[in-house]
Design a protein around this motif. Structure first.
Motif, PDB file in Angstrom:
ATOM      1  N   LEU A 319       0.842  -1.131   0.015  1.00 18.39           N
ATOM      2  CA  LEU A 319      -0.196  -0.032   0.076  1.00 18.39           C
ATOM      3  C   LEU A 319       1.039   1.156  -0.031  1.00 18.39           C
ATOM      4  N   ASP A 320       1.972   1.373   0.724  1.00 14.48           N
ATOM      5  CA  ASP A 320       2.767   2.273   0.701  1.00 14.48           C
ATOM      6  C   ASP A 320       3.481   2.745  -0.665  1.00 14.48           C
ATOM      7  N   LEU A 323       0.611   3.896  -2.639  1.00 18.16           N
ATOM      8  CA  LEU A 323       0.125   5.409  -2.446  1.00 18.16           C
ATOM      9  C   LEU A 323       0.951   6.439  -2.978  1.00 18.16           C
ATOM     10  N   ASP A 398      -7.562   8.752  -3.061  1.00 21.51           N
ATOM     11  CA  ASP A 398      -7.748   8.163  -1.783  1.00 21.51           C
ATOM     12  C   ASP A 398      -8.710   7.236  -1.621  1.00 21.51           C
ATOM     13  N   LEU A 401      -7.189   4.072  -3.050  1.00 22.25           N
ATOM     14  CA  LEU A 401      -6.229   3.574  -2.120  1.00 22.25           C
ATOM     15  C   LEU A 401      -6.906   2.536  -1.032  1.00 22.25           C
ATOM     16  N   LEU A 402      -8.189   3.029  -0.743  1.00 24.94           N
ATOM     17  CA  LEU A 402      -8.950   2.456   0.349  1.00 24.94           C
ATOM     18  C   LEU A 402      -9.433   1.290  -0.248  1.00 24.94           C
ATOM     19  N   GLU A 405      -6.658  -0.998   0.303  1.00 32.94           N
ATOM     20  CA  GLU A 405      -6.534  -1.302   1.705  1.00 32.94           C
ATOM     21  C   GLU A 405      -7.227  -2.699   1.949  1.00 32.94           C
TER      22      GLU A 405
ATOM     23  N   LYS B 560       0.156  10.201   5.520  1.00 32.20           N
ATOM     24  CA  LYS B 560      -0.588   9.540   4.436  1.00 32.20           C
ATOM     25  C   LYS B 560      -1.520   8.322   4.940  1.00 32.20           C
ATOM     26  N   ARG B 561      -0.497   7.505   5.578  1.00 31.62           N
ATOM     27  CA  ARG B 561      -1.063   6.008   6.109  1.00 31.62           C
ATOM     28  C   ARG B 561      -2.099   6.407   7.427  1.00 31.62           C
ATOM     29  N   LEU B 563      -4.033   9.106   7.474  1.00 32.66           N
ATOM     30  CA  LEU B 563      -5.156   9.627   6.962  1.00 32.66           C
ATOM     31  C   LEU B 563      -5.937   8.557   6.170  1.00 32.66           C
ATOM     32  N   LEU B 564      -5.316   7.612   5.562  1.00 33.34           N
ATOM     33  CA  LEU B 564      -5.945   6.644   5.159  1.00 33.34           C
ATOM     34  C   LEU B 564      -6.736   5.694   6.037  1.00 33.34           C
ATOM     35  N   GLU B 565      -5.964   5.475   7.165  1.00 36.67           N
ATOM     36  CA  GLU B 565      -6.140   4.800   8.179  1.00 36.67           C
ATOM     37  C   GLU B 565      -7.351   5.251   8.947  1.00 36.67           C
ATOM     38  N   LYS B 566      -7.789   6.717   8.934  1.00 37.98           N
ATOM     39  CA  LYS B 566      -8.908   7.343   9.511  1.00 37.98           C
ATOM     40  C   LYS B 566      -9.982   7.088   8.324  1.00 37.98           C
ATOM     41  N   GLN B 567      -9.857   7.080   7.211  1.00 42.34           N
ATOM     42  CA  GLN B 567     -10.759   7.250   6.322  1.00 42.34           C
ATOM     43  C   GLN B 567     -11.086   5.519   6.442  1.00 42.34           C
ATOM     44  N   LYS B 568     -10.380   4.833   6.485  1.00 41.24           N
ATOM     45  CA  LYS B 568     -10.785   3.267   6.549  1.00 41.24           C
ATOM     46  C   LYS B 568     -11.676   3.110   7.937  1.00 41.24           C
TER      47      LYS B 568
END
Lengths: 407, 593
Positions: A319-320, A323, A398, A401-402, A405, B560-561, B563-568
């Motif tokens: 993922l890193d 992104l 974004d 990317l989700l 994820e 960035k991670r 932020l994504l974590e939050k969105q997730k």
């Protein structure tokens, strides 16, 4: 990194050098929107900081022949030129940048004199990145920038006169009170100066910044989504028609003038970050130095190094990579590259997903659900050997990317 | 037996019942200082925190009267809230008398009346106790007057106390001894005991609390539960003092708990008669009416994989509180859950809170509804407690009605009249019970009450009005089913039965709330309120235009991670309706109303 051997932080000798980042954490004043590792009123630390970074450079493990060097901040131009010179000569000794290497220094319009600029060229910098942000004084005031628009233009012209042939300008859009028309004038002003490279970032309101508080309590109002989108689209169309290629979400360059250093980040190549708050990516691991200047100095003084590994499992690593890599515009990502990086027999990954252990057969099958989803949403075009994001895919990166994820 | 007194304290909420119980335990030396906590009898955390009593508790106390004799007092605590009149009447079955506690500054409130009626129905001795007499605004004489006029009891024998300071508490106990009759019963007759309560204990199985009317119970005795037919052998017996203390035998008038290796709570129905297996009583006790749930809702785990945990938790709680009902239910929006029935709104909240607190579950509760009688064209009657079960074709619908008794300072009368009207109520009676306090009786549709009547009454009267209600049958009403659609798809968790006249405002309200709470997506989201095929309200959540992080700072991927974590994390709490992701907060806000 490519075919290089991944063998931890101390890497092998025969592979090409990395991108080198040097952080200068000092600022004359902190901008309202900034939450980066930069500090005002810490000038007393310049001396010990310089010594610390010199010692970090001396002990850094890296191949010679660095592909790029980037001194960023903070405000590098705050640092006295002799200190910059000392650091750069240590860099040259340790990393031996190739003759063609791109060597950038960031400068703020208010702390850059013609004499300084000439000195930077002598020291070996061949690229200058100027934090203009806007050509309109009222906007600069809203950002808490220390300079005015005249200084920005003057700094650019001084750079040219001093002899910089590769200059980049930073712009910010989406400033409270800014209209699409205001911003279009900024773009025109930038184009008129004719830099080789333009970065145009949408203003991001980060937590724990003065700007965040201002937005929260309603003292300032950000442009709405629709306006933000129009600003972004305007950036793309205006800069494209002025001959700048849109190569990364927020970055534009004349042909061949893409920022070599930043490309290293986006392409997933190795980089070595030196100084407080700097990050490194060596082998397949990432490391972070402490943000705080004194913590950093203390770590270097006592342990000789300051990097702490950022732990990531294989899934995180994929993922890193994505992104960063997917930020590049119109650049197809081949499954072969992903498989070479993450799914070789040697790195065959056990995924601990919802169904428990999963052995990979390659990117395409492990991420089949994500690929299907983004294709269905028309965020990407997928074919047999790779995929590339559509324009919408870039706009909704974004979300893409989700999707990756959840495998 | 002559030295036993079984009594309860009944009161309006906050009139000091639990404090009086604490003080009584102090005076009788039941609790050492070290063990003492406020509200000893309130065992559940939630009871202590909310300052209310939910489960009735029983405690056995020793008291030496000034007449020189020793007494055993069984104090049976009762819940004070309107939802729990069922538990109150259950407790009263085990008593010969009650202390009717009235706050000296507030006077008679709605539940004072309701509880008083329950006690007189059972022909119990009533001792009026005027509490909080040392409050600055206490007015015992005014309260005496109300007791005479409203309750029709001779107030000259009212006992004055301050449970807080302990003043008058001994007088209360002397009155208990003098004025409450001892239990009657024959210790040699076949065992006849009433199941007052039962709960599940992990180590001992079901524990049964029973009041013995006739006969004697001893360990190892084989007992029969008359109603369920279950047979068990008594193992341990004991009394609460208030901590459990084992006893070897118990006779008429005593309240004991016992275990008998009982695995299933269904064997021990509250109100059932326990008798000896070998020598059963010929006249079992009449038992209680089965508590009928009045309020219904769906309970769903926020994390779908907690469904089994929720089912187990419900089963366990049900052992403790058989007055709520539950059965599995599936919602396309919320997944697998349960349809539950409760005695009232507070009961619902308490069960929900206990599930969350004692079993660590996160729950979504669908909008509370009531049970409607749907009369079909052929005359067949269907009871539905889920709006989605409303048939498409029917003759008419009847809704449950309650009769509410409200006691209020008269300055709020106007506000209450208009609230009753707003809630489709009909006023039946208004009566002054003192120069400035009014008792008002009104009929109201239960569904309006369930929605927000109590909250509105509270704010209209600054909390000075008290209310109690009883069921008052069903009445025909012009009700419609209102659906909420998200991008044309009905959301089953958001189906409502509302009065036709209110449907428009109701629908518009929900739709605009949803619009605020549904995040923008990559496409427009239409939120509609519909009655049948007719759309009555509509809002659109405009499509998000882009969602891309502008800048990645150098090589730092951690921001960035994060932020994504939050969105997730945000997405995790989303429920998918078609392509639309709806955050649970949106459901909660709408369902809580």
């Amino acid at each position: 990194m490519g075919d290089g051997v991944m063998d931890g932080k101390g890497s092998s000798i025969d592979k090409p050098g990395a991108a080198v980042y040097l952080h200068v954490p000092f600022c004359a004043s902190k901008c309202y929107y900034c939450d980066f590792a930069s500090y005002e009123g810490q000038n007393r630390l310049m001396e010990p900081y310089t010594n610390a970074i010199l010692s970090e450079i001396a002990s850094a493990h890296a191949a010679k022949g660095a592909t790029s060097v980037y001194m960023g901040g903070g405000t590098p131009s705050m640092l006295p030129a002799d200190k910059i010179a000392k650091i750069m000569s240590a860099v040259k000794e340790r990393f031996a940048p190739a003759p063609s290497a791109e060597i950038t220094i960031e400068a703020n319009p208010d702390s850059t004199s013609r004499a300084d600029l000439e000195r930077y060229l002598q020291i070996g910098f061949n690229r200058l990145s100027i934090g203009v942000q806007s050509f309109e004084d009222s906007m600069l005031e809203k950002l808490g920038r220390a300079h005015d628009s005249k200084k920005a233009t003057a700094a650019f012209e001084a750079a040219r006169k001093a002899g910089f042939k590769n200059v980049s300008i930073d712009l910010i859009y989406g400033i409270p009170g800014q209209s699409v028309g205001d911003y279009a004038r900024d773009l025109e002003a930038a184009v008129l100066l004719g830099p080789e490279h333009i970065s145009a970032y949408q203003l991001t309101v980060e937590e724990e910044t003065p700007l965040w508080d201002m937005v929260e309590d309603g003292r300032v109002v950000l442009p709405d989504d629709e306006t933000m989108l129009t600003m972004f689209e305007t950036t793309i169309s205006k800069l494209r028609s002025a001959g700048y290629g849109h190569y990364e979400v927020s970055n534009f360059a004349k042909p061949g003038m893409e920022c070599r250093h930043n490309l290293a980040y986006w392409l997933g190549e190795e980089f070595i970050g030196l100084g407080s708050g700097a990050h490194s990516f060596v082998g397949s691991s990432r490391y972070a130095n402490p943000d705080d200047i004194e913590d950093y100095i203390y770590a270097i003084d006592t342990a000789g190094e300051a990097g702490v590994e950022i732990l990531a499992d294989e899934k995180d690593k994929v993922l890193d990579f994505l992104l960063m890599r997917l930020r590049l515009v119109d650049k197809k990502l081949f499954f072969k590259e992903l498989n070479d990086r993450f799914f070789t027999p040697a790195t065959r990954i056990k995924y601990v997903g919802e169904e428990g252990l999963r052995f990979s057969e390659g990117f395409k099958s492990v991420y089949s659900k994500a690929l299907e989803d983004i294709a269905e949403k028309k965020l990407a075009i997928i074919d047999d050997d790779g995929f590339s994001l559509t324009h919408n895919g870039m706009l909704f990166l974004d979300d893409v990317l989700l999707d990756f994820e959840k495998i | 037996m002559d030295n036993i007194r079984n009594f309860s304290i009944i009161a309006h909420i906050d009139h000091g019942k639990s404090t009086l119980a604490d003080r009584i335990m102090d005076v009788t030396g039941a609790v050492s200082q070290r063990e003492k906590k406020e509200q000893m009898l309130d065992q559940m955390d939630i009871e202590r925190e909310r300052g209310i009593t939910i489960k009735a508790q029983t405690v056995r106390l020793n008291f030496k009267s000034k007449n020189g004799r020793d007494y055993i007092l069984n104090l049976i605590d009762t819940p004070g809230h309107v939802d729990f009149s069922y538990e109150v009447s259950r407790s009263l079955k085990a008593c010969e008398g009650v202390l009717l506690l009235v706050d000296a500054s507030q006077g008679i409130e709605a539940q004072t009346l309701a509880n008083m009626h329950l006690a007189t129905e059972q022909k119990l001795a009533v001792i009026p106790v005027i509490n909080k007499i040392d409050l600055p605004n206490a007015d015992p004489e005014m309260v005496r007057g109300q007791i005479e006029d409203v309750l029709c009891i001779d107030s000259s024998e009212a006992v004055l106390t301050s449970a807080k300071s302990g003043k008058g508490v001994v007088d209360v106990l002397e009155a208990v001894v003098e004025r409450i009759p001892p239990p009657k019963g024959d210790k040699d007759a076949p065992l006849k005991a009433l199941v007052l309560d039962s709960w599940y204990d992990t180590y001992r199985g079901v524990v049964v609390l029973a009041r013995i009317f006739d006969g004697t119970m001893t360990p190892m005795m084989k007992v029969l539960f008359v109603g369920t037919g279950a047979e068990h052998q008594v193992l341990q017996m004991g009394v609460f003092t208030p901590s459990g203390r084992e006893v070897q035998s118990a006779g008429p008038g005593e309240v004991v708990f016992f275990t008998a290796s009982i695995k299933t709570i269904e064997d021990t129905k509250i109100g059932d008669t326990v008798t000896g297996k070998d020598n059963p009583t010929k006249e079992p006790l009449p038992g209680f009416k089965e508590a009928r749930p009045m309020v219904f809702c769906g309970l769903y785990p926020i994390e779908g994989d907690n469904y089994d945990a929720l089912r187990e938790a419900l089963a366990k709680l049900h052992l403790n509180d058989s007055s709520f009902k539950y059965e599995p239910e599936t919602s396309s929006a919320l997944g697998f859950g349960f349809r539950c029935g409760f005695l009232g709104l507070l009961h619902m909240e308490i069960i929900q809170e206990r599930l969350e607190r004692e079993f660590n579950l996160n729950l979504i509760t669908t909008s509370p509804t009531v049970s409607y009688r749907v009369v079909m064209r052929g005359g067949e009657v269907r009871l539905i407690d889920n709006p989605n079960d409303l048939p498409e074709q029917y003759d008419f619908v009847e809704e449950p009605i309650i009769r509410a008794t409200i006691i209020t300072p008269d300055e709020y009368l106007g506000a209450i009249y208009s609230l009753i009207e707003e809630k489709r109520g009909v006023q039946e009676k208004t009566e002054y019970i003192s120069p400035t306090r009014v008792m008002l009786v009104a009929k109201l549709p239960l569904n309006e009450v369930v929605l927000d009547f109590f909250d509105k009454l509270k704010s209209a009267t600054k909390g000075y009005a008290s209310v109690d209600y009883e069921e008052a049958g069903y009445e025909r009403a012009d009700l419609v089913k209102l659906d909420i659609l998200v991008n044309e798809e009905p959301v089953d968790a958001l189906g409502f039965i509302v009065h036709k006249e209110k449907s428009y405002v109701f629908g518009r309200d929900i739709v605009s709330k949803m619009r605020e709470l549904i995040p923008r997506q990559m496409f427009d989201v239409a939120i509609q309120a519909a009655i049948g095929s007719k759309i009555i309200a509509r809002e659109t959540v405009k499509a998000l235009r882009k969602n891309v992080t502008a800048k990645c700072y150098g090589g730092d991927i951690t921001r960035k991670r994060k932020l994504l974590e939050k969105q997730k994390e945000g997405k995790k709490r989303m429920k998918q309706i078609g392509r639309v992701e709806i955050p649970q907060t949106a459901f909660l806000a709408v369902l809580k109303k």
